[in-house]
Design an enzyme around this catalytic site. Sequence first.
Site: not given
Ligand code: BES
Ligand code: MN
Length: 462
Positions: A215, A289
């Site tokens: 990230k 997931r």
């Molecule tokens: N924990 C995150 C989701 C999240 C993002 C929660 C921002 C709260 C605020 C999750 O693990 C994630 O990173 N999801 C990705 C999925 C994508 C790679 C398909 C996302 O939402 O960007």
């Molecule tokens: Mn994630």
Amino acid sequence: DLAAGAGQCRAAHRLPGIKPRRVVLARCGDGSPAQARKAVQAAWGLLKSGQPKTLLVLAGGASGAAVAAAVQALADAAYVYTATKSQAKPCSLHKVTLAVADAGAVRSAFDRGVAVAHGVELAKEWANRPGNHATPSLLAEAARRLAKQPRVSVEVLGPKDVAKLGMGAFLAVAQGSEEPLRFIVLKYQGASKSSAPVVLVGKGITFDTGGISIKPAPEMDEMKFDMGGAASVLGTFAALAELQPAINVIGLVPSCENMPDGRAVKPGDVVTSMSGQTIEVLNTDAEGRLILCDALTYAERFKPRALIDIATLTGACVIALGAVRSGLFSNHEDLAAALLDAGQAALDPTWRMPLDDDYAEGLKSNFADMGNVGGRPAGAVTAAKFLQKFVGEHRWAHLDIAGVAWKGGAAKGATGRPVPLLVQYLLDEAGRQALVPAGQERGSKTVRAPKRAKAEPRTAKR
Ligand code: BES
Ligand code: MN
Ligand code: ZN
């Protein structure tokens, strides 16, 4: 002088003939729980600077629901995070008395409000703790402490147990971290052994860097809240232990960190889930997931009457629904309706999202049974479609709490949601079960077990 509208208030000091030094009048509007909450929040805004130690709330003929809402709002306002501050001052308030016209009539609602407040507090506390103070092992210890209470028990599995179970997807996420994973199995037994349980599954990523699909740096600290689903399961169990309702509940928490490392799972790696289905890990940041799918498969052994997962799953859900409503996905109309109603009643609302099969198109993979991402459009829905591949015909709901589990900005901190919703749903469900004659309970449907893939050994290495 009190303007119209719930939450309007006026403060007065040292009124003649009245013992309390400060008096606040607050409008409660129509007396609904939402407006009672608003009034309490506004009144506390005027009072808090005086650091009151005790509070007497004259609530007159307030309904039980309004009383519960007021209790929760005060507990919420009085919460102070202290765990990692060297000179933290806890909130001055240590006693609140509610004066109502008929205490007997609101007693049970009051008790419920107190129990929910305790559950919310526990959930906030664990979600707020930074990643190095809330590791999977520490979460497991918190679960062990809960299990000291009547009717609650716990089992904690480690990496070897999880490998033996064949949870290749969960193991793949954990393999980049030095912190050992934990799989927490909580049980609350409030009904007869033969009564099918509700199974709650909470995402317990104690820190989500994104892994190799790392990230960006800004706001990455907020990914310590990525165990908000797990925290809400712990909080719900705290409330169950206090209220002792006649229902069986299982809480499953797959917990680990998502880290980049020489041994971390890589984009393109294919892993075998406990269900036997293989997954191409196209993006290591879609890790929630991957840990949930194995926990959902594990849940089958309990023959649940309902299977509910709670997860800070997608940024897309934050975009879709913001911080107001959780995303609610379900393959079952009654379960969806029950959760929608419970959310409304508990002032912890959800919004139903679609699950059309067409949304699963993007999950197709050339190298595995599915990919773990489905592209940017409808990201919250494709994540839910991924999870749905692991629940068979079970009555299942998925709550995407990414937008509601914490607040950002100056008021950064966990909210304790959706503990109020979950407790409300479970109490409602206990009430519904009490109405069903024994032997006619709605059990669980059998599940088509997906064929095991032969391409890879079932048990992950390490
Ligand atoms: N924990 C995150 C989701 C999240 C993002 C929660 C921002 C709260 C605020 C999750 O693990 C994630 O990173 N999801 C990705 C999925 C994508 C790679 C398909 C996302 O939402 O960007
Ligand atoms: Mn994630
Ligand atoms: Zn995550």
